[in-house]
Design an enzyme around this catalytic site. Structure first.
Site, short mmCIF file in Angstrom:
data_model
loop_
_atom_site.label_atom_id
_atom_site.label_comp_id
_atom_site.label_asym_id
_atom_site.label_seq_id
_atom_site.Cartn_x
_atom_site.Cartn_y
_atom_site.Cartn_z
N HIS A 177 2.61 101.54 42.36
CA HIS A 177 2.58 102.76 41.82
C HIS A 177 4.07 103.22 41.88
O HIS A 177 4.78 102.93 42.37
CB HIS A 177 1.54 104.00 42.54
CG HIS A 177 2.11 104.07 43.81
ND1 HIS A 177 1.91 103.33 45.03
CD2 HIS A 177 2.96 105.14 44.46
CE1 HIS A 177 2.21 103.94 46.16
NE2 HIS A 177 2.87 104.80 45.86
N HIS A 236 10.89 104.62 41.03
CA HIS A 236 10.84 103.20 41.66
C HIS A 236 9.45 102.95 42.20
O HIS A 236 8.87 103.47 42.55
CB HIS A 236 11.88 103.04 42.79
CG HIS A 236 11.47 103.74 43.95
ND1 HIS A 236 11.79 104.93 44.08
CD2 HIS A 236 10.79 103.30 45.23
CE1 HIS A 236 11.19 105.39 45.40
NE2 HIS A 236 10.93 104.53 45.92
#
Length: 189
Positions: free
Chosen positions: A42, A126
């Site tokens: 995620h 990220h």
């Protein structure tokens, strides 16, 4: 409850990344890294930490508003990087300004709901794929990710995710993530 707001990549993006990670895991010393599980991949927008149960309804309401005020945007997995010598990640390309805005709105929603937040940091999209047990050289992995370009998708939802930390004490056990709320972005659907 330990909670965070996130953008969840679709199954096609997860599959593409899984193929890339499988190649990374064949590099020398890859067995010294703790690789994150596909189910947990995620992009964290805002980490809330432990949230008192009585604050959750207000947090959910404010996150719904943040999602409604943010337009859907394109995104794709893109290249990679590292945080020092400890964390290896895959980046994103596409609607990064929209994603940054959604992260800021998620952070503000939590603050307004009464959630105690850490100091605000500039958002960097990220997705963590591995962590080093000890400081090591992650540059070969970053170099291997330099050509990685995932297929674009449309980010259409903001997710509220519960992080269930490992309790068994089994080495290598990873947190389990559970989506406890999801709201369509404005213009999505």
């Amino acid at each position: 409850m330990r909670l965070f707001a996130a953008v969840l990549p679709p199954p096609t993006a997860v599959d593409e990344l899984a193929t890339e990670v499988a190649a990374l895991r064949r590099l020398p010393a890859a067995d010294t890294l703790r690789w994150t599980g596909h189910a947990g991949w995620h992009f964290t927008l805002a980490f809330f930490g432990e949230v008192d149960d009585e604050l959750v309804p207000e947090l959910r309401e404010r996150l719904a508003r943040a999602a409604h005020r943010t337009s859907a945007f394109p995104l794709r997995l893109h290249q990679g990087g590292r945080f020092g010598h400890r964390a290896l990640w895959v980046g994103a390309a596409g609607g990064l300004e929209e994603m940054r805005l959604l992260a800021e709105r998620s952070d503000a929603a939590a603050r307004r709901a009464g959630v105690s937040m850490e100091e605000h940091r500039r958002y960097q999209a990220h997705l963590t794929i591995a962590r080093a047990r000890e400081a090591g050289d992650l540059r070969p992995y970053v170099e291997a990710l330099a050509a990685f370009e995932g297929t674009p998708w449309q980010v259409a939802d903001l997710a509220l995710v519960r992080s269930n930390l490992p309790v068994s004490g089994v080495p290598g056990e990873q947190p389990r993530y559970e989506v406890v709320g999801s709201w369509p972005l404005g213009g999505a659907g």
